[in-house]
Design a protein around this motif. Structure first.
Motif, PDB file in Angstrom:
ATOM      1  N   HIS A  87      28.238  31.010  33.547  1.00  0.00           N
ATOM      2  CA  HIS A  87      28.804  29.711  33.914  1.00  0.00           C
ATOM      3  C   HIS A  87      30.328  29.811  33.815  1.00  0.00           C
ATOM      4  CE1 HIS A  87      25.197  26.749  33.181  1.00  0.00           C
ATOM      5  NE2 HIS A  87      25.134  27.374  34.339  1.00  0.00           N
ATOM      6  N   VAL A  88      31.012  29.453  34.901  1.00  0.00           N
ATOM      7  CA  VAL A  88      32.472  29.570  34.952  1.00  0.00           C
ATOM      8  C   VAL A  88      33.104  28.190  34.737  1.00  0.00           C
ATOM      9  CG1 VAL A  88      32.771  31.705  36.231  1.00  0.00           C
ATOM     10  CG2 VAL A  88      32.185  29.641  37.482  1.00  0.00           C
ATOM     11  N   ASN A  89      33.168  27.776  33.485  1.00  0.00           N
ATOM     12  CA  ASN A  89      33.681  26.456  33.130  1.00  0.00           C
ATOM     13  C   ASN A  89      35.034  26.555  32.440  1.00  0.00           C
ATOM     14  OD1 ASN A  89      31.246  25.347  34.079  1.00  0.00           O
ATOM     15  ND2 ASN A  89      30.261  25.709  32.103  1.00  0.00           N
ATOM     16  N   GLY A  96      43.099  25.342  33.338  1.00  0.00           N
ATOM     17  CA  GLY A  96      43.224  25.283  31.887  1.00  0.00           C
ATOM     18  C   GLY A  96      43.524  26.628  31.251  1.00  0.00           C
ATOM     19  N   LEU A  97      42.910  26.874  30.109  1.00  0.00           N
ATOM     20  CA  LEU A  97      43.233  28.034  29.272  1.00  0.00           C
ATOM     21  C   LEU A  97      42.335  29.249  29.482  1.00  0.00           C
ATOM     22  CD1 LEU A  97      43.825  26.159  25.878  1.00  0.00           C
ATOM     23  CD2 LEU A  97      45.550  26.885  27.549  1.00  0.00           C
ATOM     24  N   VAL A  98      41.220  29.089  30.175  1.00  0.00           N
ATOM     25  CA  VAL A  98      40.297  30.216  30.350  1.00  0.00           C
ATOM     26  C   VAL A  98      40.961  31.306  31.199  1.00  0.00           C
ATOM     27  CG1 VAL A  98      38.120  30.989  31.364  1.00  0.00           C
ATOM     28  CG2 VAL A  98      38.212  28.839  30.083  1.00  0.00           C
ATOM     29  N   PRO A  99      40.990  32.561  30.696  1.00  0.00           N
ATOM     30  CA  PRO A  99      41.616  33.667  31.442  1.00  0.00           C
ATOM     31  C   PRO A  99      40.647  34.223  32.497  1.00  0.00           C
ATOM     32  CG  PRO A  99      40.814  34.475  29.342  1.00  0.00           C
ATOM     33  CD  PRO A  99      40.523  32.998  29.359  1.00  0.00           C
ATOM     34  N   PHE A 100      40.491  33.473  33.594  1.00  0.00           N
ATOM     35  CA  PHE A 100      39.491  33.854  34.585  1.00  0.00           C
ATOM     36  C   PHE A 100      39.757  35.224  35.198  1.00  0.00           C
ATOM     37  CE2 PHE A 100      38.469  29.246  34.666  1.00  0.00           C
ATOM     38  CZ  PHE A 100      37.107  29.350  34.471  1.00  0.00           C
ATOM     39  N   LYS A 101      41.029  35.600  35.388  1.00  0.00           N
ATOM     40  CA  LYS A 101      41.314  36.907  35.964  1.00  0.00           C
ATOM     41  C   LYS A 101      40.784  38.019  35.052  1.00  0.00           C
ATOM     42  CE  LYS A 101      44.943  39.404  38.413  1.00  0.00           C
ATOM     43  NZ  LYS A 101      44.662  40.771  37.951  1.00  0.00           N
ATOM     44  N   GLU A 102      41.081  37.908  33.764  1.00  0.00           N
ATOM     45  CA  GLU A 102      40.563  38.888  32.794  1.00  0.00           C
ATOM     46  C   GLU A 102      39.036  38.902  32.804  1.00  0.00           C
ATOM     47  OE1 GLU A 102      39.936  39.202  27.969  1.00  0.00           O
ATOM     48  OE2 GLU A 102      41.655  38.059  28.714  1.00  0.00           O
ATOM     49  N   PHE A 103      38.456  37.719  32.835  1.00  0.00           N
ATOM     50  CA  PHE A 103      36.997  37.599  32.808  1.00  0.00           C
ATOM     51  C   PHE A 103      36.377  38.236  34.044  1.00  0.00           C
ATOM     52  CE2 PHE A 103      33.138  34.728  33.216  1.00  0.00           C
ATOM     53  CZ  PHE A 103      32.451  35.298  32.163  1.00  0.00           C
ATOM     54  N   LEU A 124      35.972  25.475  42.814  1.00  0.00           N
ATOM     55  CA  LEU A 124      35.518  26.552  43.693  1.00  0.00           C
ATOM     56  C   LEU A 124      36.706  27.204  44.401  1.00  0.00           C
ATOM     57  CD1 LEU A 124      33.255  28.154  45.113  1.00  0.00           C
ATOM     58  CD2 LEU A 124      33.116  26.299  46.788  1.00  0.00           C
ATOM     59  N   ALA A 125      37.606  26.387  44.919  1.00  0.00           N
ATOM     60  CA  ALA A 125      38.781  26.926  45.608  1.00  0.00           C
ATOM     61  C   ALA A 125      39.627  27.765  44.663  1.00  0.00           C
ATOM     62  CB  ALA A 125      39.605  25.780  46.194  1.00  0.00           C
ATOM     63  N   ASN A 126      39.832  27.277  43.446  1.00  0.00           N
ATOM     64  CA  ASN A 126      40.636  28.015  42.470  1.00  0.00           C
ATOM     65  C   ASN A 126      39.996  29.348  42.099  1.00  0.00           C
ATOM     66  OD1 ASN A 126      42.430  25.867  42.389  1.00  0.00           O
ATOM     67  ND2 ASN A 126      41.604  25.011  40.486  1.00  0.00           N
ATOM     68  N   LEU A 127      38.692  29.316  41.850  1.00  0.00           N
ATOM     69  CA  LEU A 127      38.004  30.531  41.410  1.00  0.00           C
ATOM     70  C   LEU A 127      37.917  31.572  42.528  1.00  0.00           C
ATOM     71  CD1 LEU A 127      35.158  28.976  39.243  1.00  0.00           C
ATOM     72  CD2 LEU A 127      37.295  30.019  38.471  1.00  0.00           C
ATOM     73  N   LYS A 128      37.703  31.110  43.749  1.00  0.00           N
ATOM     74  CA  LYS A 128      37.658  32.034  44.888  1.00  0.00           C
ATOM     75  C   LYS A 128      39.016  32.722  45.049  1.00  0.00           C
ATOM     76  CE  LYS A 128      33.957  30.547  47.973  1.00  0.00           C
ATOM     77  NZ  LYS A 128      33.633  30.034  49.324  1.00  0.00           N
ATOM     78  N   ALA A 129      40.083  31.952  44.875  1.00  0.00           N
ATOM     79  CA  ALA A 129      41.422  32.530  45.010  1.00  0.00           C
ATOM     80  C   ALA A 129      41.654  33.599  43.959  1.00  0.00           C
ATOM     81  CB  ALA A 129      42.475  31.425  44.907  1.00  0.00           C
ATOM     82  N   ILE A 130      41.192  33.350  42.728  1.00  0.00           N
ATOM     83  CA  ILE A 130      41.336  34.345  41.667  1.00  0.00           C
ATOM     84  C   ILE A 130      40.475  35.571  41.964  1.00  0.00           C
ATOM     85  CG2 ILE A 130      40.950  34.824  39.205  1.00  0.00           C
ATOM     86  CD1 ILE A 130      41.458  31.768  38.748  1.00  0.00           C
ATOM     87  N   ALA A 131      39.245  35.335  42.395  1.00  0.00           N
ATOM     88  CA  ALA A 131      38.316  36.440  42.682  1.00  0.00           C
ATOM     89  C   ALA A 131      38.850  37.353  43.783  1.00  0.00           C
ATOM     90  CB  ALA A 131      36.957  35.890  43.067  1.00  0.00           C
ATOM     91  N   GLU A 132      39.567  36.783  44.738  1.00  0.00           N
ATOM     92  CA  GLU A 132      40.101  37.585  45.852  1.00  0.00           C
ATOM     93  C   GLU A 132      41.164  38.567  45.402  1.00  0.00           C
ATOM     94  OE1 GLU A 132      41.370  34.713  48.704  1.00  0.00           O
ATOM     95  OE2 GLU A 132      39.322  34.191  49.327  1.00  0.00           O
ATOM     96  N   THR A 133      41.719  38.352  44.210  1.00  0.00           N
ATOM     97  CA  THR A 133      42.756  39.264  43.700  1.00  0.00           C
ATOM     98  C   THR A 133      42.173  40.411  42.889  1.00  0.00           C
ATOM     99  OG1 THR A 133      43.131  38.093  41.593  1.00  0.00           O
ATOM    100  CG2 THR A 133      44.311  37.272  43.533  1.00  0.00           C
ATOM    101  N   ILE A 134      40.873  40.351  42.628  1.00  0.00           N
ATOM    102  CA  ILE A 134      40.237  41.360  41.767  1.00  0.00           C
ATOM    103  C   ILE A 134      39.788  42.569  42.590  1.00  0.00           C
ATOM    104  CG2 ILE A 134      38.412  41.815  40.070  1.00  0.00           C
ATOM    105  CD1 ILE A 134      40.466  39.634  39.265  1.00  0.00           C
TER     106      ILE A 134
END
Length: 285
Positions: free
Chosen positions: A209-211, A221-228, A275-285
């Motif tokens: 779950h990506v919350n 917020g504070l969750v380091p989604f790129k690292e995750f 969804l838009a934010n997470l997709k943008a981060i995922a595209e950099t991985i």
């Protein structure tokens, strides 16, 4: 990253019922590839209607559930532990009907059940024994993987971190019991997002779950989604990444989750922007 992004039915409905079937095509319309059905009561869940709608819509699904004090696998009362087993078997039946490969959530203890003490060996033994039986039933009847969600200390005293969840999976001796990680809980309990993922590894990480840390819009917020995301890519996790949050108008759910303010105009807005934010981060991985 090629993981599918999903959304939890909690975004729209506190207790999914037949009147909420519109959520299924709505999730796809908004760009989600997976819907997570939060099963509050497996014995009243509209399985056949949901199955029909899924077929018409063409979207993947998974399921989660949260057990109650009446269906608590770690209760000292054997009758309640039997209720837990029955409820979990019914959830497995629903997953089989819907072709849902995952049954996640707080499915190893009653959600919110706190004894004000650390877990005991008896509780561990009861939980492991119950989960062994659930997992065996899942193997006998289909291909469902049970994923145990480690949640924060205010919601359970039983499994709070990935290390404990992996130990629990190993204790069952069943290869269809894995770990469900949720970023909201991880930021409170883990020392490191990447290390928690590596603790699970590909063998034990079964669901995510990506919350956000405040249950608000993911990516704000504070969750380091790129690292995750880098960590889950490194271990080869290819399962869904699902946004879960709740509307403050859901009295029981918001009360249990301590949601006292709005993070977006609607739960739907939260999901779409997330969804838009997470997709943008995922595209950099």
């Amino acid at each position: 990253m090629n993981n599918k992004f999903g959304v939890d039915s909690f975004i729209w409905a506190e207790s999914f019922s037949e009147k909420d079937l519109w959520i299924i095509p709505k999730a796809k319309e908004l760009g989600f590839e997976v819907i997570d059905f939060a099963i509050s009561n497996p014995f009243t869940f509209p399985t056949e209607k949901v199955k029909e709608s899924l077929k018409e819509t063409g979207i993947d699904c998974v399921c989660t559930t949260t057990l109650t004090e009446e269906t608590n696998p770690i209760s000292p009362d054997p009758a309640i532990r039997k209720n837990a087993l029955d409820a979990m078997k019914k959830c497995v039946d629903i997953c089989n009907e819907l072709n849902a490969p995952i049954l996640g959530g707080v499915n190893y203890a009653a959600w919110g059940y706190l004894t004000k003490k650390p877990r005991t060996q008896d509780e561990w033994n009861w939980g492991v024994e119950n989960m062994k039986q659930v997992a065996a039933y899942a193997k006998e009847t289909g291909n469902v993987t049970i994923c145990v969600e480690c949640v924060n200390r205010f919601e359970t005293h039983f499994l709070n971190i990935a290390e404990d969840a992996v130990a629990f999976c190993k204790a069952t001796g069943m290869d269809n019991v894995k770990v469900h990680l949720d970023c909201f809980h991880m930021i409170r309990e883990e020392k490191s997002f990447s290390e928690a993922v590596k603790t699970c590894g590909k063998q034990y990480l079964g669901y995510v779950h990506v919350n956000e840390n405040d249950r608000g819009i993911p990516g704000t917020g504070l969750v380091p989604f790129k690292e995750f995301f880098e960590a889950i890519k490194e271990i080869g996790y290819d399962g869904p990444l699902v946004i879960e949050s709740f509307d403050p108008s859901f009295e029981e759910l918001a009360g249990n989750c301590a949601i006292w303010r709005s993070f977006a105009k609607t739960g739907e807005e939260l999901a779409v922007k997330g969804l838009a934010n997470l997709k943008a981060i995922a595209e950099t991985i």
